[in-house]
Design an enzyme around this catalytic site. Structure first.
Site, mmCIF file in Angstrom:
data_model
loop_
_atom_site.group_PDB
_atom_site.id
_atom_site.type_symbol
_atom_site.label_atom_id
_atom_site.label_comp_id
_atom_site.label_asym_id
_atom_site.label_seq_id
_atom_site.Cartn_x
_atom_site.Cartn_y
_atom_site.Cartn_z
ATOM 1 N N CYS A 1 -4.404 26.911 -42.796
ATOM 2 C CA CYS A 1 -3.275 27.065 -41.878
ATOM 3 C C CYS A 1 -3.754 26.911 -40.430
ATOM 4 O O CYS A 1 -4.272 25.872 -40.072
ATOM 5 C CB CYS A 1 -2.543 28.383 -42.121
ATOM 6 N N HIS B 1 -0.984 27.085 -47.578
ATOM 7 C CA HIS B 1 -1.722 28.281 -47.975
ATOM 8 C C HIS B 1 -2.100 28.210 -49.458
ATOM 9 O O HIS B 1 -1.261 28.476 -50.323
ATOM 10 C CB HIS B 1 -0.869 29.530 -47.746
ATOM 11 N N GLU C 1 -3.790 30.355 -51.028
ATOM 12 C CA GLU C 1 -3.697 31.726 -51.555
ATOM 13 C C GLU C 1 -2.267 32.129 -51.892
ATOM 14 O O GLU C 1 -2.048 33.153 -52.547
ATOM 15 C CB GLU C 1 -4.320 32.720 -50.571
#
Length: 214
Positions: free
Chosen positions: A85, A195, A197
């Site tokens: 990001c 992202h 994650e």
């Protein structure tokens, strides 16, 4: 044992990043540490640089922990770094937010600027246009990833007024009639605007692909 350092410079979903790398590296016995210590960040097999918020604030935090030098020294030595990001955005030459022009790490040419789309932020799942034979996106050619951002690199230029130059390893994403760089795979330096994650199984596989290079 393979080690991954998540750089703690006061920005990013740090615990989420740590847990995501732990899950992706579980089968390989990867040890993950959250750290602001330069020696630890330098010695780890892989360094993950997260980032959430404004470009200038992230650069200030990065400089406070000597992050620019850590990244530069690792790359000179061919040691892997992954930016996520705003942790990707700060790797570019500069960022412009709210009229403020800030200098980035300068690992790649390009300016981080406001997306030219009817609705921002760009929030939610989207596809990517990855290059052929990408190690980052191996096994992920038709997957979608989770984005949350209002700024991005919309053009890749050697200089502000230079000729557009797009090297191999650059991934693009289209949104609202605009287009931006959504990932870069450049030797030991990888980065994603989205992202991993927060991207479920696709994000885990991408992190597994990165860990496999350590």
């Amino acid at each position: 044992m393979t080690t991954v350092a998540v750089l703690d410079y006061g920005s990013g979903n740090l615990r989420s990043a740590v847990r995501a790398v732990e899950r992706a590296g579980e089968s390989r016995g990867v040890e993950v540490v959250l750290t602001a210590d330069a020696a630890t960040a330098m010695s780890a097999d892989g360094l993950l640089v997260p980032g959430v918020g404004a470009f200038e604030a992230c650069m200030q935090g990065l400089r406070a922990v000597d992050g620019e030098r850590i990244i530069e020294r690792r790359l000179i030595a061919g040691r892997p770094v992954l930016g996520i990001c705003v942790g990707m955005q700060i790797l570019f030459a500069e960022g412009i937010e709210h009229g403020v022009r800030s200098t980035g790490c300068g690992e790649w040419p390009g300016t981080v600027e406001h997306l030219q789309a009817p609705i921002v932020p760009h929030m939610g799942w989207n596809t990517v246009q990855s290059p052929a034979q990408s190690r980052m996106f191996e096994g992920l050619e038709d997957e979608r990833f989770y984005f949350v951002h209002s700024y991005g690199v919309r053009d890749w230029k050697l200089e502000p007024e230079g000729t557009a130059f797009v090297p191999p390893g650059v991934t693009w994403t289209s949104y609202g009639g605009d287009r931006f760089v959504s990932a870069v795979e450049h030797g030991p330096l990888w980065a994603t605007q989205f992202h991993p994650e927060k991207s479920g199984d696709a994000g885990r596989r991408l992190l597994e692909n990165w860990i496999a290079t350590l």
